[in-house]
Scaffold this motif. Structure first.
Motif, PDB file in Angstrom:
ATOM      1  N   GLU A 108       0.825  -1.205   0.000  1.00 37.72           N
ATOM      2  CA  GLU A 108       0.000   0.000   0.000  1.00 37.72           C
ATOM      3  C   GLU A 108       0.863   1.260   0.000  1.00 37.72           C
ATOM      4  O   GLU A 108       0.600   2.210  -0.749  1.00 37.72           O
ATOM      5  CB  GLU A 108      -0.913   0.000   1.226  1.00 37.72           C
ATOM      6  CG  GLU A 108      -1.852   1.187   1.273  1.00 37.72           C
ATOM      7  CD  GLU A 108      -2.753   1.160   2.485  1.00 37.72           C
ATOM      8  OE1 GLU A 108      -3.503   2.138   2.658  1.00 37.72           O
ATOM      9  OE2 GLU A 108      -2.717   0.187   3.264  1.00 37.72           O
ATOM     10  N   VAL A 109       1.902   1.276   0.823  1.00 39.63           N
ATOM     11  CA  VAL A 109       2.798   2.434   0.863  1.00 39.63           C
ATOM     12  C   VAL A 109       3.494   2.612  -0.483  1.00 39.63           C
ATOM     13  O   VAL A 109       3.601   3.730  -0.996  1.00 39.63           O
ATOM     14  CB  VAL A 109       3.830   2.278   2.008  1.00 39.63           C
ATOM     15  CG1 VAL A 109       4.933   3.319   1.897  1.00 39.63           C
ATOM     16  CG2 VAL A 109       3.141   2.381   3.347  1.00 39.63           C
ATOM     17  N   GLY A 110       3.940   1.529  -1.070  1.00 39.09           N
ATOM     18  CA  GLY A 110       4.595   1.621  -2.376  1.00 39.09           C
ATOM     19  C   GLY A 110       3.657   2.139  -3.451  1.00 39.09           C
ATOM     20  O   GLY A 110       4.052   2.960  -4.295  1.00 39.09           O
ATOM     21  N   LEU A 111       2.413   1.696  -3.435  1.00 37.50           N
ATOM     22  CA  LEU A 111       1.450   2.198  -4.420  1.00 37.50           C
ATOM     23  C   LEU A 111       1.162   3.678  -4.208  1.00 37.50           C
ATOM     24  O   LEU A 111       1.011   4.433  -5.177  1.00 37.50           O
ATOM     25  CB  LEU A 111       0.155   1.388  -4.344  1.00 37.50           C
ATOM     26  CG  LEU A 111       0.255  -0.049  -4.857  1.00 37.50           C
ATOM     27  CD1 LEU A 111      -1.047  -0.790  -4.593  1.00 37.50           C
ATOM     28  CD2 LEU A 111       0.576  -0.052  -6.349  1.00 37.50           C
ATOM     29  N   ARG A 112       1.102   4.112  -2.973  1.00 38.00           N
ATOM     30  CA  ARG A 112       0.871   5.539  -2.707  1.00 38.00           C
ATOM     31  C   ARG A 112       2.060   6.371  -3.165  1.00 38.00           C
ATOM     32  O   ARG A 112       1.891   7.479  -3.679  1.00 38.00           O
ATOM     33  CB  ARG A 112       0.609   5.774  -1.228  1.00 38.00           C
ATOM     34  CG  ARG A 112      -0.746   5.298  -0.815  1.00 38.00           C
ATOM     35  CD  ARG A 112      -1.002   5.576   0.635  1.00 38.00           C
ATOM     36  NE  ARG A 112      -2.249   4.943   1.038  1.00 38.00           N
ATOM     37  CZ  ARG A 112      -3.032   5.394   1.983  1.00 38.00           C
ATOM     38  NH1 ARG A 112      -2.698   6.480   2.646  1.00 38.00           N
ATOM     39  NH2 ARG A 112      -4.143   4.772   2.287  1.00 38.00           N
ATOM     40  N   LEU A 113       3.261   5.861  -2.969  1.00 43.77           N
ATOM     41  CA  LEU A 113       4.448   6.602  -3.400  1.00 43.77           C
ATOM     42  C   LEU A 113       4.568   6.624  -4.920  1.00 43.77           C
ATOM     43  O   LEU A 113       5.045   7.607  -5.500  1.00 43.77           O
ATOM     44  CB  LEU A 113       5.708   5.972  -2.792  1.00 43.77           C
ATOM     45  CG  LEU A 113       5.900   6.174  -1.297  1.00 43.77           C
ATOM     46  CD1 LEU A 113       7.087   5.346  -0.814  1.00 43.77           C
ATOM     47  CD2 LEU A 113       6.101   7.635  -0.964  1.00 43.77           C
ATOM     48  N   ALA A 114       4.133   5.570  -5.582  1.00 40.16           N
ATOM     49  CA  ALA A 114       4.260   5.489  -7.035  1.00 40.16           C
ATOM     50  C   ALA A 114       3.155   6.252  -7.755  1.00 40.16           C
ATOM     51  O   ALA A 114       3.319   6.627  -8.917  1.00 40.16           O
ATOM     52  CB  ALA A 114       4.242   4.029  -7.474  1.00 40.16           C
ATOM     53  N   ALA A 115       2.043   6.498  -7.088  1.00 40.16           N
ATOM     54  CA  ALA A 115       0.920   7.186  -7.733  1.00 40.16           C
ATOM     55  C   ALA A 115       1.271   8.657  -7.952  1.00 40.16           C
ATOM     56  O   ALA A 115       2.021   9.269  -7.202  1.00 40.16           O
ATOM     57  CB  ALA A 115      -0.324   7.081  -6.858  1.00 40.16           C
ATOM     58  N   ALA A 116       0.715   9.192  -9.012  1.00 42.47           N
ATOM     59  CA  ALA A 116       0.928  10.614  -9.310  1.00 42.47           C
ATOM     60  C   ALA A 116       0.259  11.460  -8.234  1.00 42.47           C
ATOM     61  O   ALA A 116      -0.858  11.146  -7.799  1.00 42.47           O
ATOM     62  CB  ALA A 116       0.341  10.948 -10.676  1.00 42.47           C
ATOM     63  N   PRO A 117       0.935  12.516  -7.785  1.00 44.69           N
ATOM     64  CA  PRO A 117       0.336  13.334  -6.746  1.00 44.69           C
ATOM     65  C   PRO A 117      -0.922  14.038  -7.254  1.00 44.69           C
ATOM     66  O   PRO A 117      -0.975  14.515  -8.388  1.00 44.69           O
ATOM     67  CB  PRO A 117       1.425  14.344  -6.379  1.00 44.69           C
ATOM     68  CG  PRO A 117       2.392  14.294  -7.485  1.00 44.69           C
ATOM     69  CD  PRO A 117       2.246  12.983  -8.174  1.00 44.69           C
ATOM     70  N   ARG A 118      -1.911  14.111  -6.412  1.00 43.72           N
ATOM     71  CA  ARG A 118      -3.159  14.800  -6.779  1.00 43.72           C
ATOM     72  C   ARG A 118      -2.965  16.300  -6.600  1.00 43.72           C
ATOM     73  O   ARG A 118      -2.271  16.735  -5.686  1.00 43.72           O
ATOM     74  CB  ARG A 118      -4.292  14.327  -5.891  1.00 43.72           C
ATOM     75  CG  ARG A 118      -4.615  12.872  -6.050  1.00 43.72           C
ATOM     76  CD  ARG A 118      -5.753  12.497  -5.145  1.00 43.72           C
ATOM     77  NE  ARG A 118      -5.959  11.057  -5.168  1.00 43.72           N
ATOM     78  CZ  ARG A 118      -6.687  10.406  -4.301  1.00 43.72           C
ATOM     79  NH1 ARG A 118      -7.291  11.043  -3.319  1.00 43.72           N
ATOM     80  NH2 ARG A 118      -6.832   9.113  -4.392  1.00 43.72           N
ATOM     81  N   PRO A 119      -3.598  17.061  -7.455  1.00 43.17           N
ATOM     82  CA  PRO A 119      -3.497  18.524  -7.272  1.00 43.17           C
ATOM     83  C   PRO A 119      -4.240  18.944  -5.996  1.00 43.17           C
ATOM     84  O   PRO A 119      -5.278  18.400  -5.668  1.00 43.17           O
ATOM     85  CB  PRO A 119      -4.173  19.103  -8.518  1.00 43.17           C
ATOM     86  CG  PRO A 119      -4.991  17.996  -9.074  1.00 43.17           C
ATOM     87  CD  PRO A 119      -4.379  16.711  -8.629  1.00 43.17           C
ATOM     88  N   ALA A 120      -3.654  19.898  -5.317  1.00 42.20           N
ATOM     89  CA  ALA A 120      -4.251  20.375  -4.069  1.00 42.20           C
ATOM     90  C   ALA A 120      -5.478  21.224  -4.382  1.00 42.20           C
ATOM     91  O   ALA A 120      -5.466  22.049  -5.303  1.00 42.20           O
ATOM     92  CB  ALA A 120      -3.235  21.178  -3.285  1.00 42.20           C
ATOM     93  N   ILE A 121      -6.519  21.019  -3.614  1.00 38.72           N
ATOM     94  CA  ILE A 121      -7.738  21.819  -3.791  1.00 38.72           C
ATOM     95  C   ILE A 121      -7.621  23.014  -2.842  1.00 38.72           C
ATOM     96  O   ILE A 121      -7.486  22.871  -1.646  1.00 38.72           O
ATOM     97  CB  ILE A 121      -9.000  20.984  -3.445  1.00 38.72           C
ATOM     98  CG1 ILE A 121      -9.057  19.793  -4.395  1.00 38.72           C
ATOM     99  CG2 ILE A 121     -10.239  21.833  -3.530  1.00 38.72           C
ATOM    100  CD1 ILE A 121     -10.182  18.835  -4.061  1.00 38.72           C
ATOM    101  N   ALA A 122      -7.670  24.190  -3.443  1.00 40.54           N
ATOM    102  CA  ALA A 122      -7.496  25.404  -2.631  1.00 40.54           C
ATOM    103  C   ALA A 122      -8.798  26.020  -2.233  1.00 40.54           C
ATOM    104  O   ALA A 122      -9.805  25.959  -2.746  1.00 40.54           O
ATOM    105  CB  ALA A 122      -6.653  26.422  -3.388  1.00 40.54           C
TER     106      ALA A 122
END
Length: 60
Positions: free
Chosen positions: A46-60
Motif C-alpha cells: 500500500e505504501v509503495g502504491l501511494r508513493l508510485a501514484a501521481a500526486p493529486r493537485p491540491a484543492i485550494a
C-alpha cells in the motif's frame, strides 16, 4: 489420600499442563509470524502504491 498417590497425581497433572502449554506455545509461534508477515507485506504494498501514484493537485 495417601501422600505418594497425591504426589503421583500431581506429577501427572503437571506433565499434562506442560504438554498443553507447549502445544499452545508452538501453535501461537507458528501462527503469529505468518499473520504479522502478511499484514506487513500488504502495508508495504500500500505504501509503495501511494508513493508510485501521481500526486493529486491540491484543492485550494
Amino acid at each position: 489420600m495417601h501422600p505418594e498417590t497425591h504426589l503421583a497425581l500431581h506429577h501427572t497433572r503437571a506433565a499434562e499442563l506442560r504438554a498443553e502449554a507447549t502445544g499452545y506455545r508452538l501453535a501461537a509461534v507458528a501462527k503469529r509470524p505468518r499473520d504479522l508477515r502478511t499484514r506487513l507485506g500488504w502495508t508495504l504494498v500500500e505504501v509503495g502504491l501511494r508513493l508510485a501514484a501521481a500526486p493529486r493537485p491540491a484543492i485550494a
